[in-house]
Design a protein around this motif. Structure first.
Motif, PDB file in Angstrom:
ATOM      1  N   GLY A  61       0.601  -1.121  -0.426  1.00 19.49           N
ATOM      2  CA  GLY A  61      -0.118   0.065   0.285  1.00 19.49           C
ATOM      3  C   GLY A  61       0.523   1.746   0.023  1.00 19.49           C
ATOM      4  O   GLY A  61       1.844   0.977   0.481  1.00 19.49           O
ATOM      5  N   ALA A  62       0.142   2.516  -0.045  1.00 19.82           N
ATOM      6  CA  ALA A  62       0.666   3.467  -0.044  1.00 19.82           C
ATOM      7  C   ALA A  62       0.347   4.598   0.466  1.00 19.82           C
ATOM      8  O   ALA A  62      -0.838   5.001   0.833  1.00 19.82           O
ATOM      9  CB  ALA A  62       0.944   4.335  -1.692  1.00 19.82           C
ATOM     10  N   LEU A  63       1.107   4.668   1.224  1.00 20.52           N
ATOM     11  CA  LEU A  63       0.286   6.145   2.532  1.00 20.52           C
ATOM     12  C   LEU A  63       0.171   7.700   2.023  1.00 20.52           C
ATOM     13  O   LEU A  63       0.920   7.809   1.115  1.00 20.52           O
ATOM     14  CB  LEU A  63       1.797   6.361   4.114  1.00 20.52           C
ATOM     15  CG  LEU A  63       0.978   6.913   4.873  1.00 20.52           C
ATOM     16  CD1 LEU A  63      -0.349   6.063   5.569  1.00 20.52           C
ATOM     17  CD2 LEU A  63       1.784   7.667   6.360  1.00 20.52           C
ATOM     18  N   LEU A  64      -1.705   7.617   1.654  1.00 19.30           N
ATOM     19  CA  LEU A  64      -2.187   8.265   1.483  1.00 19.30           C
ATOM     20  C   LEU A  64      -2.103   9.707   2.553  1.00 19.30           C
ATOM     21  O   LEU A  64      -1.724  10.748   1.963  1.00 19.30           O
ATOM     22  CB  LEU A  64      -3.030   8.226   0.399  1.00 19.30           C
ATOM     23  CG  LEU A  64      -3.589   7.621  -0.400  1.00 19.30           C
ATOM     24  CD1 LEU A  64      -4.970   7.160  -0.531  1.00 19.30           C
ATOM     25  CD2 LEU A  64      -2.978   7.836  -1.630  1.00 19.30           C
ATOM     26  N   ALA A  65      -2.618   9.371   3.520  1.00 18.90           N
ATOM     27  CA  ALA A  65      -2.612  11.237   4.660  1.00 18.90           C
ATOM     28  C   ALA A  65      -2.584   9.688   5.921  1.00 18.90           C
ATOM     29  O   ALA A  65      -2.578   8.807   5.975  1.00 18.90           O
ATOM     30  CB  ALA A  65      -4.077  11.356   4.442  1.00 18.90           C
ATOM     31  N   ARG A  66      -1.767  10.598   6.533  1.00 20.57           N
ATOM     32  CA  ARG A  66      -1.889  10.555   8.323  1.00 20.57           C
ATOM     33  C   ARG A  66      -1.623  11.618   8.995  1.00 20.57           C
ATOM     34  O   ARG A  66      -1.394  12.486   9.053  1.00 20.57           O
ATOM     35  CB  ARG A  66      -0.267  10.258   8.256  1.00 20.57           C
ATOM     36  CG  ARG A  66      -0.317   9.494   9.975  1.00 20.57           C
ATOM     37  CD  ARG A  66       1.209   9.538  10.370  1.00 20.57           C
ATOM     38  NE  ARG A  66       1.615   8.751  11.024  1.00 20.57           N
ATOM     39  CZ  ARG A  66       1.373   9.197  12.845  1.00 20.57           C
ATOM     40  NH1 ARG A  66       0.198  10.019  13.560  1.00 20.57           N
ATOM     41  NH2 ARG A  66       2.016   8.236  13.743  1.00 20.57           N
ATOM     42  N   SER A  67      -3.004  10.830  10.314  1.00 23.78           N
ATOM     43  CA  SER A  67      -3.285  12.433  11.090  1.00 23.78           C
ATOM     44  C   SER A  67      -2.329  12.445  12.281  1.00 23.78           C
ATOM     45  O   SER A  67      -0.934  12.048  11.796  1.00 23.78           O
ATOM     46  CB  SER A  67      -4.448  11.739  12.137  1.00 23.78           C
ATOM     47  OG  SER A  67      -4.179  11.220  12.780  1.00 23.78           O
ATOM     48  N   SER A  68      -1.959  13.644  12.609  1.00 25.14           N
ATOM     49  CA  SER A  68      -1.306  13.875  14.079  1.00 25.14           C
ATOM     50  C   SER A  68      -1.692  12.461  15.206  1.00 25.14           C
ATOM     51  O   SER A  68      -2.804  12.189  15.108  1.00 25.14           O
ATOM     52  CB  SER A  68      -2.206  15.383  14.805  1.00 25.14           C
ATOM     53  OG  SER A  68      -1.437  16.119  13.769  1.00 25.14           O
ATOM     54  N   ASP A  69      -1.175  12.268  16.192  1.00 24.12           N
ATOM     55  CA  ASP A  69      -1.414  11.335  17.532  1.00 24.12           C
ATOM     56  C   ASP A  69      -1.791  12.578  18.171  1.00 24.12           C
ATOM     57  O   ASP A  69      -1.930  12.956  18.388  1.00 24.12           O
ATOM     58  CB  ASP A  69      -0.244  10.880  17.989  1.00 24.12           C
ATOM     59  CG  ASP A  69       0.727  10.109  17.002  1.00 24.12           C
ATOM     60  OD1 ASP A  69       0.284   9.444  15.829  1.00 24.12           O
ATOM     61  OD2 ASP A  69       1.928   9.964  17.607  1.00 24.12           O
TER      62      ASP A  69
END
Length: 163
Positions: free
Chosen positions: A32-40
């Motif tokens: 998979g390709a990471l499209l978005a990651r939120s803050s923690d």
């Protein structure tokens, strides 16, 4: 390729370091390709409240795996990071929890997999990080922002630092 939303959570050990490693595993093991990651986010425990606060985040990935294969892979990654579903208490402490929240607009109602996640709209600890990365996403006819507006976000704090 399908767009999948995955919620991450944990409250045992160095959860933020676990997230970094788990996300790398998710991308590698799902091709998979990471499209978005939120803050923690630091969040109050849910369900069983007599435990440490959790850290929660959301990611969106592109994957060619079908929903069942993706769920299976996520559970393998949880196990790799010390989760033992057979021995843990429901909603109890854990090193890593990976929930498949949504998979494109797919709807699944099976004993082993329900999509979208059946408790998504009850959980501000999922909707807050999801709203950060995909506020306009519509899941089961509801926008993430509208769903979040109906919930209390008390006790949810964005954590500083790089993600």
């Amino acid at each position: 390729m399908a767009h999948a939303v995955i919620a991450l959570g944990g409250n045992v050990g160095d959860v933020r370091a676990t997230f970094q490693k788990a996300i790398a595993n998710i991308c590698g093991m799902t091709q998979g390709a990471l499209l978005a990651r939120s803050s923690d986010y630091a969040t109050p425990p849910w369900g069983e409240v007599a435990q440490e606060r959790f850290v929660n985040a959301c990611i969106e990935i592109d994957t060619s795996l079908d929903p069942h294969a993706l769920l299976f892979t996520l559970q393998k990654i949880e196990t790799k990071f010390g989760r033992d579903r057979a021995k843990e208490r429901r909603w109890g402490p854990r090193t890593l929890d990976l929930d498949l929240i949504a998979y494109d607009d797919v709807s699944v109602q099976k004993p082993e997999l329900t999509l979208p996640h059946p408790r998504l709209f009850e959980r501000a600890f999922v909707l807050v990080p999801l709203a950060e990365i995909s506020p306009d996403r519509v899941i089961s006819g509801r926008s993430v922002t509208a769903a979040l507006a109906g919930l209390s976000t008390e006790g949810i704090e964005r954590l500083p630092g790089p993600v």
